[in-house]
Each structure stands twice: as C-alpha cells, then as structure tokens.
Design an enzyme around this catalytic site. Structure first.
Site, mmCIF file in Angstrom:
data_model
loop_
_atom_site.group_PDB
_atom_site.id
_atom_site.type_symbol
_atom_site.label_atom_id
_atom_site.label_comp_id
_atom_site.label_asym_id
_atom_site.label_seq_id
_atom_site.Cartn_x
_atom_site.Cartn_y
_atom_site.Cartn_z
ATOM 1 N N ASP A 33 98.478 75.365 0.236
ATOM 2 C CA ASP A 33 99.120 75.331 -1.085
ATOM 3 C C ASP A 33 98.441 76.285 -2.073
ATOM 4 O O ASP A 33 97.316 76.750 -1.832
ATOM 5 C CB ASP A 33 99.062 73.891 -1.618
ATOM 6 C CG ASP A 33 100.345 73.479 -2.309
ATOM 7 O OD1 ASP A 33 100.978 74.355 -2.927
ATOM 8 O OD2 ASP A 33 100.702 72.294 -2.246
ATOM 9 N N ASP A 85 109.828 72.459 -3.951
ATOM 10 C CA ASP A 85 109.435 71.051 -4.074
ATOM 11 C C ASP A 85 110.642 70.158 -4.299
ATOM 12 O O ASP A 85 110.511 68.942 -4.363
ATOM 13 C CB ASP A 85 108.445 70.869 -5.235
ATOM 14 C CG ASP A 85 107.010 71.065 -4.784
ATOM 15 O OD1 ASP A 85 106.788 71.226 -3.578
ATOM 16 O OD2 ASP A 85 106.114 71.044 -5.651
#
Ligand code: GLA
Length: 694
Positions: free
Chosen positions: A441, A498
């Site tokens: 990430d 997301d």
C-alpha cells in the site's frame, strides 16, 4: 542530407526523418505504409507551407523541440548548468542505430557538453511502441523538464480523452476539445495518483470503441507525470509526456524518462485497449508462475478492519474457503500496536497482543483450508507515533510542520539505511512465514515530488522480488493511486479502487480496461451495504461485477444469508471454470445504444468463445432494451449464444424472448450488426451472455 527511419508492424508505421543532422521529427504515424514508400519524398512533402506572419521556415516539431530553433510551443527539454544558467541546446546527430524493430538516435550538443538519445522499440505482437529519451552531461546539470520523444498528434481529431479520478472514483474520462494553446496536466503528488492517470487517447473524427482511427499514450512512471497536448499557432499539434517538472532535485550527469507506450489503432478505441492490455499482461508483468490460475482472493479488510482476533479470523477464513476463496490476505492491523490508523506504520513486527504465537497459527489454518496466505504492508510510510519514528525521526521525508496524510509521513526512500531497514524487516517476515503475496500500500501523497523517492521504491521492490521470486505483489495506494506500467513491471495485480460498490466498479472497470487486462485488475465482492457509498446491492450484481476481473471477496462472510452465499458460490464456481481463457481474453468495450447499459465483451485469444457482461447502471429512458451489438466476431461463423443467468429475469420481464428459455445459434454478422435484444431488467443488475463458436 535527409535521413529517414521507419518502424512497422502489421497495422502501423512510424516514420522519423531529419535534415542536416537536426533532431528527427516523427513525419508519419498511422496505418502501415507500403514497403516501397519513398521516405525521403515523405520528408519533403510533409513540410507545411510558409505564409505572411510566419518565420521563413517552420521550426521542426522534433522528438525534442528546441527553443534555439524558434519553436513556437513548449520545448522538449529544459536544462540548466549548475549555476542556474539555462543551457540552450542545439543537438546534432552523431549516430543512428537500427536493428529489427528498434531505433536509437544519438545527438550531441558540444557547446553545452550534452548528449541526447531517443529510443524507439516496436512490439509487432502487441502493437505497442515504447519511446524513451535520455540525457547525458559532461558536468552535473539541473533538469527542469525532459519529455519522452515528442509525438505529433493527428489533425483529423476534434478531442482528446484523458483520465481524472479520486479516492473511490478512479478512471473518470475527460473529453477536451482541441483548440489553440495547450492542455497541461501535471501530477505533483509524488505517486501515480488517483487524480491524473498518466494516459491519453486521441480519437480521430468519428472513432468509437469499435471503429475508426485512434492514438493512445501511457507514461509508465509511478512518481507523478506531466502531459502537454498542444496546438501550435500554425495548427500542428504535439504530445509530450515526462516526469513532473523539477522532480530531479539534484544536479546529475544522467537522466532518463520513463518509457512512453504508444499505439495506433485502425479499429477504434478497442484496438488501443487490446494493445495495452496484451502488452501489459504479456510483456510488462512477470507472474512468478504463469501456468498457475489466478486464485480467488479473500481480503479481510472490510470484514474486521483493525480488529484482529484469531478465532474470528479463523472462522472467517473457513467461511471464505467454503465459498471458493483460494488466497487469504491479512490486511492492515497485524503489526506493532496498530489498533487504528494513527500509529505503528514502520513497526513491521507481529503484534504479540493479537497474535501471541505469531502469525503461523492463522497461516496454518488458512493452509489447512487449501488457501495460500498474503499479507499487507505499507513500506514507504511511517507514523510519528511509532517506535521507528521515535528512534529515527530523520528517516521521514519532509519538514517537521508538514501536514500529515492519514496521520502518517512518508519515509525517505532515497536513504540507503531506510531501504536496508525495510528490506530486512519485510524479508524477515517473508522468511519466517509461508507468505506468497504482499498487498503493498501507499496511502498518502508525498510532501513534494522527488524522482529519487520513486527510484527508491522501485529498488526496494526489485530487491525483494529478487530474493523472494515466488512472492506476488499487489499495488495499492488508497485503492488505485499507483497504477502504471512502471509499478506493474515489479507487481502483479492492482487494487483498482477502495470502492467495492459494484455499480461504481462497473463503470471504473469499463474505463480502466482501456489500459488494464482482467488478469491484473482486482475486483472484490463487497458487503451488502457498501462501506464507501452506503448503497445496498444485490449479491448477484456484486458477484458478476467482480467476476469480470480478477475475482475476490472482501466482506464479513458471516453476514451472508444462505441465498447470498449460494449465489456467490455459483458465480465463483463459474469464474473458476472460465478463468483459464478469460484471464487471457481481450476486453472489448461495446458501443451501447442505451447509455444506461455499460457493456463489454471478453473475447478468447483463439476467438472460439466470448462472454458479454451487460450491466444496467441506471433506468433507461425508453421502455424496452435496445439491441446490443457485439464486435470482432467472424461474420461467417455461427455462435451458440446463451443467457447464462436467465433465471434472474424478474417478473416485470413478461415477454417470451427465446433467450429467456434456450440457447440460440446466430451468425457473427447478425450479432455484430443487429445485436442481441436482451430481456428487460432492473437497474443494478447484470446480464451475462456466453457465446461459443460452432
Ligand atoms: C488502504 C487500502 C485498503 C486497506 C487500507 C488499510 O486504504 O486501499 O484496501 O488496505 O489501506 O489501512
């Protein structure tokens, strides 16, 4: 003397030409020229006329337009001596190297001690041309801007398409009309960014998804790019792509742009999309085991967030496996004292409060269920509230008073000790556990753009990849904030967004397919009530949208009713049966006559089968569905067409269309010209149609 060079594949030719050793110009790019085309003649006829109010000759729109040649637009290179004096370049050809499908042109500017090289390589299988520029200097110089080789844009084009986005809203198309002056896009966030995906498509007049001429560009760099699409006063147009300006913070003797990937298509935007999809899948991404089918993921983020509890995770894993998951990914929350997003980034050691016996009890359980194990890291980041920040505050990038992003700072990846520290910590976790997947990430933008940061991230990934070649990496940055061919050289999957909202995903996936194949595009079935939109969507729709790409699940499976679990299991089963050919298929965006329907056709590499996903994104303005035309089929062949989820036709679909009860045989000509008339359906539903060549 005129010198010309050409690069060809079956569908396109790129011709460069130069006069008196000046920097070469792209004098032709488009459909393949006859082999005996006289390139010198092309060069002489390509020049535009001179009239009143112009210079006596037109300055070249070269691979790096030079201010010293009175170029009336943006120059391709801006470079300064160490003391800040601008170096006005005048390059002269010293060498042209040509070998099958590759060309490099080397120029020097003796007065300024500079060497400029433009490189081109055409891939005849994928139809993608890679173009890259480099600069060498006798003395360290400051680079302000360097474009990859500059490409003229087509004249019979009214608009350009580029990409904006945001968190949970990646890959939004912008259409901008050409006009004198420039469209300038620059991403100074230090990562590829949601806001400005580094891509551009220039459709020629009349081009659609399935027909017409189109030109496409992608800059393969993860540190933030700059794009210029400029129309000069004389009408010529140029495209420049490079790193964001002034990202090279220190004077150096060597600079290089990232590769600019370009392609010309004579069959619409899909021609560009398929070229990029194949090039990315077959030439850029290196899967550790190509023969291994892409596994169905389960990611625990939206199931438990930071609340890691071993018995709960084991139960969730068991349920995920029963649904068909094959890889379990333990997301954020397993390390340091990471109970929320305010602390512990950089403390990459298993949290003994949550995992008193380490991660192995969970990993063993996951393996026992027949799944493999993946783990989340966010290597480039550090929370001020972390042991590592307390020990090494100087490792963080940016000033003391900087604005934090998600309570975190970025680490200075240019520091060797930071890279060593990260390598050691990650390597020790990988060595001590059977981990075959990292979700990597990058959740904040940088305090300032710096190319060393990107190079540092690449170096760390390369080192880990070399040491752990069996470990796959997923590139995530708050969803789709780091998607580009540079990161995908070292990673294997992207987390597109997301947003697990299937309706949003349907549209995002459709646009992202202009560049990304299914095999690398993660898509998960989210919770019944979406955590990022609040929307409640039916399981069937959620599952089919995820089945369009590399499928996964990201929710608490304990929320599933028996019905929902049954539907999900069925779709996962279908995906597993079909992934063998679907992960190698071309994704073709269909021209939908109804703006409420977002439709694509995945066509197998051998053209023997296809699947169409027709997602209803809104209610239609007309009452009955309009026929949907397919594409790239053999007009003479017959296809057995089956609406595989016809059982989900609702009671408001009252007609007796054949597709609702049986398969039909139809010719490619019919399917491509009249199209398939589908049953009526609710918004937020998906029709799935399979076709088998007879
Ligand atoms: C980012 C990612 C999510 C999740 C969280 C964890 O937001 O995009 O998928 O991994 O971080 O903190």
């Amino acid at each position: 003397m005129i010198q010309c060079w050409r690069l060809d594949d079956r569908r396109q030719t790129l011709v460069l030409g130069s006069h008196r050793d000046h920097l070469a110009e792209v004098i032709y790019w488009g459909p393949r020229l006859p082999d005996d085309e006289d390139l010198n003649t092309l060069f002489t006829v390509h020049a535009i006329d001179v009239t009143g109010g112009m210079l006596d000759l037109n300055p070249e729109l070269s691979v790096s337009p030079e201010a010293t040649r009175t170029f009336p637009g943006q120059p391709g290179l801006i470079v300064r001596a160490r003391d800040g004096t601008q170096l006005l370049t005048k390059f002269c050809l010293v060498k042209a190297n040509e070998e099958r499908g590759k060309l490099s042109l080397v120029y020097t500017d003796e007065n300024n001690g500079l060497t400029y090289t433009a490189r081109f390589a055409i891939n005849t299988r994928t139809h993608v041309i890679e173009a890259q520029a480099s600069l060498e200097a006798d003395q360290p110089v400051h680079l302000h801007w360097m474009s990859a080789p500059v490409i003229p844009a087509p004249q019979l084009s009214d608009e350009m398409i580029d990409f904006a986005g945001r968190w949970c809203g990646e890959f939004q198309l912008n259409r901008t009309a050409w006009s004198p002056g420039m469209r300038f896009r620059e991403n100074r966030t230090g990562r590829t960014g949601h806001e400005h995906f580094p891509g551009l498509i220039i459709p020629c007049r009349g081009a659609t998804n399935t027909q017409g001429h189109a030109y496409a560009f992608h800059y393969g760099w993860s540190g933030g790019h700059k794009m210029i699409a400029e129309e000069l006063p004389d009408g010529r147009r140029q495209i420049q792509f490079g790193h964001a300006e002034r990202m090279e913070v220190a004077p150096q003797t060597r600079f290089q742009t990232a590769p600019l990937y370009i392609t010309f298509s004579d069959d619409g935007l899909n021609g560009c999309a398929v070229a990029f999809q194949r090039h990315l899948r077959d030439e850029i991404v290196h899967m550790p085991d190509v023969a291994r089918p892409r596994p169905v993921h389960f990611n625990c983020w939206e199931a438990v967030y930071f609340d890691h509890n071993l018995p709960t995770l084991k139960e969730i894993a068991s349920r995920a496996a029963a649904l068909g998951a094959e890889r379990f990914v333990l997301d954020d929350g397993w390390f340091g004292r990471r109970d929320d997003d305010t602390r512990a980034l950089s403390d990459w050691e298993v949290d003994p409060r949550k995992y008193p016996d380490g991660l192995n009890p969970l990993i063993d359980h996951v393996h026992g269920l027949g799944m493999t194990f993946g783990l989340w890291f966010e290597p480039e980041m550090i929370n001020p509230d972390s042991d590592i920040h307390r020990a090494h505050p100087d490792w963080a990038l940016g000033g003391e008073d900087q604005i934090l992003g998600r309570n975190q700072k970025a680490l200075n990846m240019a520091l060797a000790e930071v890279q060593d520290f990260l390598f050691d910590r990650i390597a020790s976790v990988l060595r001590d556990h059977a981990i075959e997947y990292i979700k990597w990430d990058h959740n904040r933008v940088l305090p300032m753009p710096d190319a060393d940061q990107t190079r540092g991230s690449y170096a760390l990934m390369d080192r880990l990849r070399a040491e752990f070649p069996h470990v796959e990496i997923e590139s995530c940055a708050s969803g789709g904030g780091r998607i580009d061919f540079g990161i995908l050289k070292r990673t294997h999957r992207i987390w597109l967004s997301d947003s697990n909202d299937a309706l949003e995903r349907l549209k995002m996936q459709h646009n992202a397919a202009l560049f990304l194949p299914a095999a690398v595009t993660g898509s998960h079935v989210g919770p019944r009530k979406c955590h990022t939109s609040g929307r409640i969507l039916d399981m069937s729709f959620r599952a089919w949208v995820a089945a369009q790409r590399h499928m996964g699940i990201e929710m608490d499976p304990r929320e599933l009713t028996d019905d929902e679990a049954g539907t999900l299991e069925t779709v996962i089963g279908w995906w597993k049966e079909n992934r063998g050919w679907m992960m190698d298929a071309d994704i073709l965006r269909l021209e939908s006559p109804d703006p409420a329907v977002v439709a694509e056709q995945q066509l197998a590499a051998d053209h023997a089968r296809f699947v169409v996903f027709a997602g209803k994104a809104a209610t239609s303005s007309q009452i009955a569905p309009r026929p949907l035309r397919l594409t790239r089929l053999d007009p003479q062949a017959r296809y057995r067409v089956t609406l595989i989820n016809r059982d989900s036709a609702g009671s408001l679909s009252r007609g007796t269309q054949t597709l609702k009860s049986e398969s039909v045989d139809l010719s490619g000509t019919y399917l491509m010209n009249h199209g398939l008339t589908l049953p009526w359906s609710f918004p937020e539903t998906m029709w799935v149609i399979e076709g088998l060549r007879r």
